[in-house]
Write a protein that holds these residues in place. Structure first.
Motif, mmCIF file in Angstrom:
data_model
loop_
_atom_site.group_PDB
_atom_site.id
_atom_site.type_symbol
_atom_site.label_atom_id
_atom_site.label_comp_id
_atom_site.label_asym_id
_atom_site.label_seq_id
_atom_site.Cartn_x
_atom_site.Cartn_y
_atom_site.Cartn_z
ATOM 1 N N MET A 1 51.151 31.373 38.740
ATOM 2 C CA MET A 1 49.987 31.666 39.527
ATOM 3 C C MET A 1 49.522 33.071 39.186
ATOM 4 O O MET A 1 50.311 33.996 39.155
ATOM 5 N N ALA A 2 48.281 33.197 38.928
ATOM 6 C CA ALA A 2 47.702 34.495 38.616
ATOM 7 C C ALA A 2 46.457 34.684 39.464
ATOM 8 O O ALA A 2 45.837 33.727 39.895
ATOM 9 N N ILE A 3 46.111 35.942 39.674
ATOM 10 C CA ILE A 3 44.856 36.275 40.330
ATOM 11 C C ILE A 3 43.936 36.837 39.261
ATOM 12 O O ILE A 3 44.326 37.734 38.501
ATOM 13 N N PHE A 4 42.732 36.306 39.201
ATOM 14 C CA PHE A 4 41.712 36.774 38.274
ATOM 15 C C PHE A 4 40.594 37.413 39.093
ATOM 16 O O PHE A 4 40.016 36.754 39.963
ATOM 17 N N VAL A 5 40.311 38.672 38.815
ATOM 18 C CA VAL A 5 39.279 39.403 39.541
ATOM 19 C C VAL A 5 38.184 39.786 38.543
ATOM 20 O O VAL A 5 38.416 40.596 37.650
ATOM 21 N N THR A 6 37.025 39.180 38.700
ATOM 22 C CA THR A 6 35.901 39.447 37.807
ATOM 23 C C THR A 6 35.116 40.647 38.326
ATOM 24 O O THR A 6 34.719 40.674 39.493
ATOM 25 N N THR A 7 34.898 41.615 37.432
ATOM 26 C CA THR A 7 34.185 42.834 37.797
ATOM 27 C C THR A 7 33.551 43.455 36.558
ATOM 28 O O THR A 7 34.072 43.296 35.455
ATOM 29 N N GLN A 8 32.460 44.151 36.759
ATOM 30 C CA GLN A 8 31.819 44.874 35.657
ATOM 31 C C GLN A 8 32.648 46.098 35.262
ATOM 32 O O GLN A 8 32.516 46.594 34.146
ATOM 33 N N THR A 9 33.487 46.583 36.179
ATOM 34 C CA THR A 9 34.221 47.829 35.958
ATOM 35 C C THR A 9 35.706 47.661 36.296
ATOM 36 O O THR A 9 36.191 48.182 37.300
ATOM 37 N N PRO A 10 36.446 46.914 35.479
ATOM 38 C CA PRO A 10 37.850 46.638 35.817
ATOM 39 C C PRO A 10 38.729 47.893 35.917
ATOM 40 O O PRO A 10 39.564 47.986 36.822
#
Length: 118
Positions: A1-10
């Motif tokens: 299980m992974a968490i993916f966080v989409t952002t313009q500025t990781p």
């Protein structure tokens, strides 16, 4: 299980998460080393860690078990749900999307679960 966080500025978001934890603005998570996060509530502390990895336009948080142990289903669910909850409560204006996979990904450091894992 992974968490993916989409952002313009990781990089900026990951830095903000670390800063909020170190300044106790986020009291339910603690930082270990440069990129490992664990729940700080006594019941869940150190049952697993998330290792952060920066990719283009996203941060991936892979789960890592304590040495010599596996991550239970309950810990799996609590860690992923509460981490996303923390992101929504504190950083909702800094990302577009956060999601969790239902099963371990290739970069999670656990073996696949079976019905007897708890």
């Amino acid at each position: 299980m992974a968490i993916f966080v989409t952002t313009q500025t990781p990089k900026k978001l990951l830095s903000a998460i670390k800063q909020a934890i170190s300044e106790d603005d986020v009291a339910t998570w603690s930082l270990h080393g440069e990129d490992h996060f664990t729940h700080s509530a006594e019941q869940w502390a150190r049952r697993a860690w998330f290792k952060a990895r920066i990719e283009e336009r996203r941060i991936v948080f892979n789960i890592v078990p304590p040495k010599g142990r596996i991550v239970s289903r309950a810990t799996y669910g609590i860690y992923h749900g509460r981490f996303i909850e923390m992101l929504l409560n504190h950083f909702d204006d800094q990302f577009e999307n956060a999601s969790a996979t239902a099963m371990p990904t290739v970069n999670d450091r656990i073996r696949s679960r079976t019905a007897t894992d708890e």
